[in-house]
Write a protein that holds these residues in place. Structure first.
Motif, PDB file in Angstrom:
ATOM      1  N   HIS A  37       0.847  -1.189   0.000  1.00  0.00           N
ATOM      2  CA  HIS A  37       0.000   0.000   0.000  1.00  0.00           C
ATOM      3  C   HIS A  37       0.885   1.243   0.000  1.00  0.00           C
ATOM      4  O   HIS A  37       1.892   1.306   0.704  1.00  0.00           O
ATOM      5  CB  HIS A  37      -0.911   0.020   1.237  1.00  0.00           C
ATOM      6  CG  HIS A  37      -1.891  -1.106   1.287  1.00  0.00           C
ATOM      7  ND1 HIS A  37      -3.108  -1.079   0.648  1.00  0.00           N
ATOM      8  CD2 HIS A  37      -1.819  -2.320   1.892  1.00  0.00           C
ATOM      9  CE1 HIS A  37      -3.749  -2.213   0.867  1.00  0.00           C
ATOM     10  NE2 HIS A  37      -2.991  -2.990   1.623  1.00  0.00           N
TER      11      HIS A  37
ATOM     12  N   ARG B 173      -0.324   3.849   4.510  1.00  0.00           N
ATOM     13  CA  ARG B 173      -0.817   2.942   5.537  1.00  0.00           C
ATOM     14  C   ARG B 173      -0.889   3.711   6.848  1.00  0.00           C
ATOM     15  O   ARG B 173       0.064   4.399   7.214  1.00  0.00           O
ATOM     16  CB  ARG B 173       0.095   1.723   5.680  1.00  0.00           C
ATOM     17  CG  ARG B 173      -0.434   0.667   6.649  1.00  0.00           C
ATOM     18  CD  ARG B 173       0.565  -0.453   6.805  1.00  0.00           C
ATOM     19  NE  ARG B 173       0.771  -1.173   5.571  1.00  0.00           N
ATOM     20  CZ  ARG B 173       0.012  -2.198   5.166  1.00  0.00           C
ATOM     21  NH1 ARG B 173      -0.996  -2.601   5.927  1.00  0.00           N
ATOM     22  NH2 ARG B 173       0.272  -2.817   4.038  1.00  0.00           N
ATOM     23  N   HIS B 174      -2.005   3.627   7.521  1.00  0.00           N
ATOM     24  CA  HIS B 174      -2.211   4.347   8.769  1.00  0.00           C
ATOM     25  C   HIS B 174      -1.949   3.418   9.950  1.00  0.00           C
ATOM     26  O   HIS B 174      -2.320   2.244   9.925  1.00  0.00           O
ATOM     27  CB  HIS B 174      -3.637   4.908   8.849  1.00  0.00           C
ATOM     28  CG  HIS B 174      -3.932   5.939   7.800  1.00  0.00           C
ATOM     29  ND1 HIS B 174      -4.409   5.624   6.547  1.00  0.00           N
ATOM     30  CD2 HIS B 174      -3.799   7.286   7.827  1.00  0.00           C
ATOM     31  CE1 HIS B 174      -4.566   6.736   5.841  1.00  0.00           C
ATOM     32  NE2 HIS B 174      -4.210   7.750   6.593  1.00  0.00           N
ATOM     33  N   TYR B 175      -1.301   3.977  10.960  1.00  0.00           N
ATOM     34  CA  TYR B 175      -0.963   3.219  12.158  1.00  0.00           C
ATOM     35  C   TYR B 175      -1.544   3.927  13.383  1.00  0.00           C
ATOM     36  O   TYR B 175      -2.019   5.060  13.307  1.00  0.00           O
ATOM     37  CB  TYR B 175       0.560   3.090  12.302  1.00  0.00           C
ATOM     38  CG  TYR B 175       1.200   2.225  11.254  1.00  0.00           C
ATOM     39  CD1 TYR B 175       1.356   0.858  11.453  1.00  0.00           C
ATOM     40  CD2 TYR B 175       1.657   2.769  10.063  1.00  0.00           C
ATOM     41  CE1 TYR B 175       1.958   0.058  10.494  1.00  0.00           C
ATOM     42  CE2 TYR B 175       2.256   1.975   9.087  1.00  0.00           C
ATOM     43  CZ  TYR B 175       2.404   0.618   9.314  1.00  0.00           C
ATOM     44  OH  TYR B 175       2.990  -0.173   8.361  1.00  0.00           O
ATOM     45  N   GLY B 176      -1.444   3.239  14.503  1.00  0.00           N
ATOM     46  CA  GLY B 176      -1.822   3.856  15.766  1.00  0.00           C
ATOM     47  C   GLY B 176      -3.291   4.215  15.830  1.00  0.00           C
ATOM     48  O   GLY B 176      -4.173   3.412  15.491  1.00  0.00           O
TER      49      GLY B 176
ATOM     50  N   LEU C 187      -4.969   6.076  13.976  1.00  0.00           N
ATOM     51  CA  LEU C 187      -5.619   6.183  12.674  1.00  0.00           C
ATOM     52  C   LEU C 187      -5.590   4.879  11.896  1.00  0.00           C
ATOM     53  O   LEU C 187      -5.848   4.878  10.686  1.00  0.00           O
ATOM     54  CB  LEU C 187      -4.944   7.290  11.850  1.00  0.00           C
ATOM     55  CG  LEU C 187      -5.062   8.702  12.416  1.00  0.00           C
ATOM     56  CD1 LEU C 187      -4.351   9.700  11.511  1.00  0.00           C
ATOM     57  CD2 LEU C 187      -6.520   9.107  12.592  1.00  0.00           C
ATOM     58  N   ALA C 188      -5.271   3.762  12.552  1.00  0.00           N
ATOM     59  CA  ALA C 188      -5.304   2.467  11.873  1.00  0.00           C
ATOM     60  C   ALA C 188      -6.708   2.177  11.380  1.00  0.00           C
ATOM     61  O   ALA C 188      -7.704   2.474  12.054  1.00  0.00           O
ATOM     62  CB  ALA C 188      -4.829   1.366  12.821  1.00  0.00           C
ATOM     63  N   SER C 189      -6.799   1.605  10.197  1.00  0.00           N
ATOM     64  CA  SER C 189      -8.109   1.441   9.557  1.00  0.00           C
ATOM     65  C   SER C 189      -9.077   0.617  10.397  1.00  0.00           C
ATOM     66  O   SER C 189     -10.281   0.870  10.399  1.00  0.00           O
ATOM     67  CB  SER C 189      -7.918   0.792   8.176  1.00  0.00           C
ATOM     68  OG  SER C 189      -7.112   1.603   7.352  1.00  0.00           O
ATOM     69  N   ALA C 190      -8.553  -0.392  11.121  1.00  0.00           N
ATOM     70  CA  ALA C 190      -9.446  -1.294  11.856  1.00  0.00           C
ATOM     71  C   ALA C 190     -10.155  -0.603  13.012  1.00  0.00           C
ATOM     72  O   ALA C 190     -11.266  -0.983  13.379  1.00  0.00           O
ATOM     73  CB  ALA C 190      -8.658  -2.495  12.367  1.00  0.00           C
ATOM     74  N   SER C 191      -9.523   0.418  13.605  1.00  0.00           N
ATOM     75  CA  SER C 191     -10.115   1.042  14.800  1.00  0.00           C
ATOM     76  C   SER C 191     -10.179   2.566  14.708  1.00  0.00           C
ATOM     77  O   SER C 191     -10.369   3.220  15.715  1.00  0.00           O
ATOM     78  CB  SER C 191      -9.298   0.651  16.038  1.00  0.00           C
ATOM     79  OG  SER C 191      -7.932   1.022  15.873  1.00  0.00           O
ATOM     80  N   ARG C 192     -10.014   3.112  13.524  1.00  0.00           N
ATOM     81  CA  ARG C 192      -9.957   4.565  13.380  1.00  0.00           C
ATOM     82  C   ARG C 192     -11.268   5.233  13.799  1.00  0.00           C
ATOM     83  O   ARG C 192     -11.267   6.225  14.529  1.00  0.00           O
ATOM     84  CB  ARG C 192      -9.630   4.941  11.930  1.00  0.00           C
ATOM     85  CG  ARG C 192      -9.672   6.445  11.656  1.00  0.00           C
ATOM     86  CD  ARG C 192      -9.149   6.713  10.268  1.00  0.00           C
ATOM     87  NE  ARG C 192      -9.823   5.873   9.298  1.00  0.00           N
ATOM     88  CZ  ARG C 192      -9.323   5.582   8.092  1.00  0.00           C
ATOM     89  NH1 ARG C 192      -8.141   6.045   7.757  1.00  0.00           N
ATOM     90  NH2 ARG C 192      -9.992   4.826   7.244  1.00  0.00           N
TER      91      ARG C 192
ATOM     92  N   ASN D 171     -11.647   5.124  17.571  1.00  0.00           N
ATOM     93  CA  ASN D 171     -10.626   5.941  18.237  1.00  0.00           C
ATOM     94  C   ASN D 171     -10.938   7.429  18.118  1.00  0.00           C
ATOM     95  O   ASN D 171     -10.838   8.185  19.094  1.00  0.00           O
ATOM     96  CB  ASN D 171      -9.251   5.653  17.649  1.00  0.00           C
ATOM     97  CG  ASN D 171      -8.701   4.312  18.094  1.00  0.00           C
ATOM     98  OD1 ASN D 171      -9.107   3.784  19.127  1.00  0.00           O
ATOM     99  ND2 ASN D 171      -7.793   3.758  17.327  1.00  0.00           N
TER     100      ASN D 171
END
Length: 230
Positions: free
Chosen positions: A149, A152-155, A157-162, A165
């Motif tokens: 990709h 890619r967003h981390y922390g 802003l990660a896609s799974a929990s953005r 959060n």
């Protein structure tokens, strides 16, 4: 946000990242890269440093560098964070080459425009003709392998929990919910193109310019008549 999600920890006003930690990270990555290049036989040593071609001598040479403080210079951008985002966006949201750099396609191949940063003034902008196969090869070097990709967003802003959060952060910071302006009863909602992108209000149409008509301009100043008297 704390690990339990119950509190938001604010940073200092001018804080972006720990520069001292960044210095140590850069030192580790740089020296690790040197060791990998040496192991692959991609480093050449000549003259007085020829003995560094030996792996053990090279590692002994790097050992003191791991204990030195490396300095990473970080400063606020001159034109603000918007300028940094605009600069990075050219690399993350654009293709390898823009259409305006394509000059011609003829029997010589594909001619493109490029910058030679060793030159100054008008000489910096030059053209280069490449065979079609070479042009395609260079273009495909910018295509990511399958499964990679570009962004890619981390922390937080990660896609799974953005979504969860950001909602929790808004609650902890007491961010007011955006106000949605409802159209009066019996009145249709405004079209999306009539909403102001700045304030969200409804824009008022003052005049519609038909494609075949030119915008109105102020009348030309009347030419003076008669004689000038001094």
């Amino acid at each position: 946000m704390t690990p339990d999600g119950q509190r938001w920890i604010s940073s200092r006003p001018a804080f972006l990242l720990p520069v001292r930690v960044l210095s140590r990270l850069f030192r580790r990555l740089f020296l690790t890269g040197l060791v990998a290049l040496h192991a692959a036989g991609q480093l050449g040593f000549f003259g007085e440093v020829q003995n560094l071609a030996d792996r053990h001598a090279f590692l002994r040479y790097l050992a003191p560098l791991r204990r030195k403080n490396w300095v990473v210079y970080a400063k606020p951008p001159f034109a603000g964070p918007q300028a940094v985002l605009a600069y990075l966006a050219r690399y993350t949201h654009r293709v390898a080459i823009s259409n305006r750099r394509l000059v011609a396609m003829d029997e010589r191949g594909i001619t493109t425009r490029y910058k030679d940063y060793r030159q100054d003034g008008a000489a910096r902008y030059q053209t280069m003709a490449l065979a079609p196969a070479e042009f395609i090869r260079r273009f495909l070097l910018h295509v990511l392998p399958k499964g990679f990709h570009r962004l890619r967003h981390y922390g937080l802003l990660a896609s799974a929990s953005r979504k969860a959060n950001l909602a929790r952060i808004h609650d902890l910071l007491a961010v007011p919910q955006p106000v949605t302006v409802q159209a009066p009863a019996g009145e249709p909602a405004p079209e999306p193109w009539r909403c102001c992108p700045c304030c969200g209000g409804t824009m008022i149409i003052l005049e519609i310019l038909v494609g075949s008509l030119q915008p109105r301009a102020p009348p030309p100043a009347a030419k003076p008549t008669g004689r000038w008297v001094s």
